[in-house]
Design a protein around this motif. Structure first.
Motif, PDB file in Angstrom:
ATOM      1  N   LEU A 580     -47.968 -45.121 -14.357  1.00 41.81           N
ATOM      2  CA  LEU A 580     -49.224 -45.437 -15.046  1.00 41.81           C
ATOM      3  C   LEU A 580     -48.948 -46.525 -16.076  1.00 41.81           C
ATOM      4  CD1 LEU A 580     -52.244 -44.702 -15.535  1.00 41.81           C
ATOM      5  CD2 LEU A 580     -51.440 -43.055 -17.252  1.00 41.81           C
ATOM      6  N   GLN A 581     -49.783 -47.565 -16.090  1.00 40.92           N
ATOM      7  CA  GLN A 581     -49.504 -48.711 -16.961  1.00 40.92           C
ATOM      8  C   GLN A 581     -50.793 -49.247 -17.574  1.00 40.92           C
ATOM      9  OE1 GLN A 581     -46.492 -51.660 -15.766  1.00 40.92           O
ATOM     10  NE2 GLN A 581     -48.064 -53.232 -15.950  1.00 40.92           N
ATOM     11  N   ALA A 582     -50.705 -49.655 -18.830  1.00 41.79           N
ATOM     12  CA  ALA A 582     -51.833 -50.303 -19.519  1.00 41.79           C
ATOM     13  C   ALA A 582     -51.323 -51.593 -20.151  1.00 41.79           C
ATOM     14  CB  ALA A 582     -52.422 -49.383 -20.579  1.00 41.79           C
ATOM     15  N   ARG A 583     -52.102 -52.639 -20.023  1.00 46.05           N
ATOM     16  CA  ARG A 583     -51.727 -53.931 -20.598  1.00 46.05           C
ATOM     17  C   ARG A 583     -52.893 -54.497 -21.393  1.00 46.05           C
ATOM     18  NH1 ARG A 583     -48.133 -58.009 -20.608  1.00 46.05           N
ATOM     19  NH2 ARG A 583     -48.913 -60.129 -20.763  1.00 46.05           N
ATOM     20  N   ALA A 584     -52.583 -55.000 -22.579  1.00 42.74           N
ATOM     21  CA  ALA A 584     -53.594 -55.636 -23.428  1.00 42.74           C
ATOM     22  C   ALA A 584     -53.177 -57.075 -23.685  1.00 42.74           C
ATOM     23  CB  ALA A 584     -53.745 -54.882 -24.747  1.00 42.74           C
ATOM     24  N   ASN A 585     -54.077 -58.006 -23.455  1.00 39.94           N
ATOM     25  CA  ASN A 585     -53.833 -59.431 -23.675  1.00 39.94           C
ATOM     26  C   ASN A 585     -54.649 -59.929 -24.869  1.00 39.94           C
ATOM     27  OD1 ASN A 585     -52.146 -59.968 -21.254  1.00 39.94           O
ATOM     28  ND2 ASN A 585     -54.033 -59.440 -20.164  1.00 39.94           N
ATOM     29  N   ASN A 586     -54.101 -60.912 -25.578  1.00 38.35           N
ATOM     30  CA  ASN A 586     -54.779 -61.511 -26.729  1.00 38.35           C
ATOM     31  C   ASN A 586     -55.257 -60.425 -27.694  1.00 38.35           C
ATOM     32  OD1 ASN A 586     -55.882 -63.398 -28.435  1.00 38.35           O
ATOM     33  ND2 ASN A 586     -57.564 -63.971 -27.075  1.00 38.35           N
ATOM     34  N   ILE A 587     -54.319 -59.602 -28.135  1.00 35.80           N
ATOM     35  CA  ILE A 587     -54.644 -58.463 -28.992  1.00 35.80           C
ATOM     36  C   ILE A 587     -55.375 -58.887 -30.267  1.00 35.80           C
ATOM     37  CG2 ILE A 587     -53.622 -56.626 -30.401  1.00 35.80           C
ATOM     38  CD1 ILE A 587     -51.412 -56.409 -28.339  1.00 35.80           C
ATOM     39  N   LEU A 588     -55.003 -60.024 -30.809  1.00 31.73           N
ATOM     40  CA  LEU A 588     -55.610 -60.477 -32.056  1.00 31.73           C
ATOM     41  C   LEU A 588     -56.927 -61.209 -31.832  1.00 31.73           C
ATOM     42  CD1 LEU A 588     -52.372 -61.723 -33.857  1.00 31.73           C
ATOM     43  CD2 LEU A 588     -53.439 -59.463 -33.940  1.00 31.73           C
ATOM     44  N   ASP A 589     -57.374 -61.256 -30.579  1.00 30.01           N
ATOM     45  CA  ASP A 589     -58.672 -61.852 -30.228  1.00 30.01           C
ATOM     46  C   ASP A 589     -58.785 -63.301 -30.713  1.00 30.01           C
ATOM     47  OD1 ASP A 589     -61.068 -61.645 -28.873  1.00 30.01           O
ATOM     48  OD2 ASP A 589     -62.204 -61.073 -30.656  1.00 30.01           O
ATOM     49  N   LYS A 590     -57.731 -64.090 -30.440  1.00 29.21           N
ATOM     50  CA  LYS A 590     -57.713 -65.482 -30.864  1.00 29.21           C
ATOM     51  C   LYS A 590     -58.678 -66.323 -30.030  1.00 29.21           C
ATOM     52  CE  LYS A 590     -54.572 -65.439 -34.135  1.00 29.21           C
ATOM     53  NZ  LYS A 590     -54.860 -65.874 -35.523  1.00 29.21           N
ATOM     54  N   ASN A 591     -59.370 -67.228 -30.699  1.00 27.91           N
ATOM     55  CA  ASN A 591     -60.246 -68.180 -30.034  1.00 27.91           C
ATOM     56  C   ASN A 591     -59.461 -69.480 -29.854  1.00 27.91           C
ATOM     57  OD1 ASN A 591     -62.351 -69.684 -29.026  1.00 27.91           O
ATOM     58  ND2 ASN A 591     -63.460 -69.824 -30.969  1.00 27.91           N
ATOM     59  N   TYR A 592     -58.950 -69.708 -28.661  1.00 25.59           N
ATOM     60  CA  TYR A 592     -58.075 -70.853 -28.433  1.00 25.59           C
ATOM     61  C   TYR A 592     -58.555 -71.654 -27.228  1.00 25.59           C
ATOM     62  CZ  TYR A 592     -55.942 -68.029 -24.706  1.00 25.59           C
ATOM     63  OH  TYR A 592     -55.731 -67.275 -23.577  1.00 25.59           O
ATOM     64  N   VAL A 593     -58.023 -72.878 -27.085  1.00 18.18           N
ATOM     65  CA  VAL A 593     -58.463 -73.794 -26.032  1.00 18.18           C
ATOM     66  C   VAL A 593     -57.242 -74.310 -25.279  1.00 18.18           C
ATOM     67  CG1 VAL A 593     -59.619 -75.975 -25.515  1.00 18.18           C
ATOM     68  CG2 VAL A 593     -60.509 -74.483 -27.319  1.00 18.18           C
ATOM     69  N   LEU A 594     -57.273 -74.221 -23.952  1.00 18.82           N
ATOM     70  CA  LEU A 594     -56.217 -74.772 -23.102  1.00 18.82           C
ATOM     71  C   LEU A 594     -56.640 -76.086 -22.452  1.00 18.82           C
ATOM     72  CD1 LEU A 594     -54.964 -71.530 -21.294  1.00 18.82           C
ATOM     73  CD2 LEU A 594     -53.881 -72.718 -23.210  1.00 18.82           C
TER      74      LEU A 594
END
Length: 624
Positions: A580-594
């Motif tokens: 069982l696995q859980a993954r969280a991305n961009n935890i700090l909820d950054k507003n960024y541009v690529l």
């Protein structure tokens, strides 16, 4: 509130005590094939190579291959929106079309753009990836100015029947599932797997001006692979591999209901023969197809098709101190483009090449030599070469240095696309020199690589006198000489019995000689830091990835701000089969541009969107 509680649990759970389990000892002597087209120990490789194993791939379950590659040394990525949108990969400051991508040995680059639809290759299908940074034209031919990425799909490692599957769900109404098997019957091994992914996604653009663009742009993908290998006699085998992927994503446009379908297919037949005790032969014939179908308005659509036929006949002869390789390669490319039923481009070309290579080991000395002669039906002859040397001061310390030349024939779009192309563009040529110092101990591994790549006749999108006003990013232009200087530092350290720290940093200067401006969307500094903890059935890791400011135009006037992202993964091994696995991305909820649609002509255009905080939970089964 629920999101905050879940993220808190993911960070705090691993500190509980369970039966201690030491993190696996790093494999200091892996076997790779991309560095020389031969099985070779990483301890004798004189080039700059990275191996991504299945454990690292599984930690990013629910993410994309761009997310995985972004964590590797010297790799930059950018996407034009959320999941399923165009994913561009660059090695050491080079373009995304200066890279060869192989899947089980089959080339899958598009002949029209030269790029690869990474967004349509699910991580669930992949077992291993090898990244060779630096010029590799003397081994693989045109396009390998930046390097080679070779993807190996999953296949059985024994004759036992093996079943595996996983299912997951996450933010933005995302759902995935995959299943596969490997088995054997007498002298035949075979297996297959399928993967499905679906998400409502995010709006591809930030704050789009048109009402029709103010929606979520969904994406779905269905992919599969299959393989079979028949042992004809001891030392003789016949193998077949197959890959198919179809993805459909919506994108922002003033027309409601627009979408892009991308279809990839690759299959190959391989005959291996042990002609003598020291002489092995491999013949591989493969076909790669890439199709892109886009619906822009109710009455307009476009269709782009690429087909590549590849034949390779390679002989490897083992000597007392190394391996001598001789190979013949043939590549045939055909492209067809249509716009609303009207054929706009139909072209073909072929390339024949002869390769001579040698990999040697003399006590503490390692050597690698390669020489290749290409004859392109469109651009004539090219000779490229490479020479590498390594010296092991001790079992832990090694110094390597390597020189390589490379070239890239312009893509069909750069030559012939209506208004955008220029049929007089010459081929790109490059010379690269690099040196590395490596330390490999049981607790600490460190590598420092310095590189200097000079590229001539560099092709980029830029303003041109005859470029139509609608081409906001410019047209195909010969930008002259480019120099990419840089250094990459990568290291991993076992901090304690259960803690492991790794990271990499690249500092580079990819600049045009004529203007001293940075190449578009290239950061001068970028890197990653990964902290992993394992205790009993629990496995936790967190990643910090960051990049400095970049520019979206050749004049370096449209800037893209630097960013830093924090991601984390928490997994629990329920038993020997279930995880069982859980993954969280961009935890700090950054507003960024690529990436952005802004240009000097349209400075107020919107940026491409990126995902805020998002979570993905999966349950997987792996029969032991």
């Amino acid at each position: 509130m629920k999101k905050i509680i879940l993220l808190g649990l993911m960070v705090s759970l691993p500190i509980n005590t369970f039966a201690a389990e030491t993190l696996p000892t790093p494999n200091l002597d892996e076997v790779v094939v991309t560095a020389s087209r031969n099985s070779q120990s990483t301890k004798t490789v004189t080039g700059d190579i990275t191996v991504i194993d299945s454990e690292e791939i599984n930690r990013l379950r629910g993410g994309s291959i761009a997310d995985l590659l972004r964590l590797q040394p010297g790799v930059e990525t950018y996407t034009n929106g959320g999941m399923g949108t165009s994913s561009n990969i660059g090695l050491r400051g080079t373009n995304d079309n200066q890279l060869i991508v192989l899947v089980d040995g089959v080339r899958i680059n598009s002949g029209t753009t030269g790029t690869t639809a990474f967004e349509n290759i699910p991580l669930a299908l992949i077992d291993r990836i090898e990244i060779l940074r630096g010029p590799a034209s003397s081994l693989y031919g045109s396009d390998a100015i930046g390097g080679v990425i070779q993807i190996f799909t999953k296949r059985g490692k024994s004759n036992n029947t093996h079943l595996y599957a996983s299912a997951g769900a996450g933010s933005y109404d995302s759902y995935s599932g995959n299943a596969g098997f490997d088995t054997a019957y007498q002298a035949l091994k075979f297996g297959a797997q399928v993967s499905s992914y679906d998400t409502r996604g995010i709006s591809a653009k930030k704050r789009p001006p048109a009402v029709a663009e103010q929606d979520r742009d969904g994406y779905n993908n269905f992919s599969g692979t299959a393989y079979a290998e028949l042992e004809l006699a001891p030392g003789h085998s016949l193998g077949l591999n197959y890959l198919e992927s179809k993805g459909r994503n919506q994108y922002d446009s003033t027309f409601i209901g627009n979408y892009l379908e991308r279809y990839q297919q690759g299959y190959g037949l391989t005959l291996r023969n042990a002609l003598t005790e020291n002489w092995n032969s491999k013949v591989q014939y493969s076909i790669g197809r890439d199709q892109s179908y886009s619906v822009g308005t109710a009455t307009t659509n476009s269709n782009i098709e690429t087909e590549q036929h590849q034949l390779s006949w390679q002989h490897d002869y083992k000597l007392s101190n190394g391996t001598l390789t001789f190979a013949y390669d043939r590549l045939e490319q055909e492209v067809l483009t249509e716009n609303t039923g009207r054929r706009t481009l139909e072209r073909s070309r072929s390339n024949d090449a002869f390769v001579l290579g040698y990999v040697g080991k003399f006590d503490a000395h390692s050597t690698q030599l390669s020489l290749r002669e290409d004859h392109n039906s469109q651009f004539g002859n090219y000779t490229t070469g490479g020479i590498g040397y390594g010296y092991a001061f001790s079992p832990a310390w090694q110094f390597t240095t390597q020189y390589g030349s490379s070239f890239r024939a312009p893509t069909f779009n750069q030559l012939y696309a209506n208004a955008f192309g220029n049929p007089n563009l010459p081929s790109e040529k490059a010379d690269n020199i690099e040196a590395s110092l490596r330390y490999q101990g049981q607790q600490l591994q460190t590598k420092i690589t310095v590189f200097d790549n000079h590229i001539r006749n560099f092709i980029q999108n830029a303003p041109r006198a005859d470029c139509p006003p609608g081409f906001t990013n410019g047209c195909a232009v010969n930008a002259g000489k480019i120099e990419i200087q840089g250094v990459t530092v990568e290291s991993s350290l076992a901090l304690a019995e259960n803690w492991f720290l790794s990271g990499n940093l690249t500092v580079q200067s990819p600049r045009a000689d004529a203007t001293d401006n940075l190449l578009i969307r290239r950061a001068q500094r970028f890197g990653n830091l990964v902290l992993q903890y394992r205790n009993g059935a629990w496995d936790w890791s967190t990643e910090l990835t960051a990049a400095s400011q970049r520019y979206n135009d050749t004049a370096n006037q449209i800037s893209l701000g630097g960013y830093a992202l924090l991601n984390t993964t928490l997994a629990y091994q329920v038993n020997s089969n279930w995880r069982l696995q859980a993954r969280a991305n961009n935890i700090l909820d950054k507003n960024y541009v690529l990436a952005t649609t802004r240009s000097l002509a349209s400075p107020n255009n919107p940026d491409y969107n990126t995902m805020g905080t998002n979570v993905f939970v999966s349950l997987s089964y792996d029969m032991k």
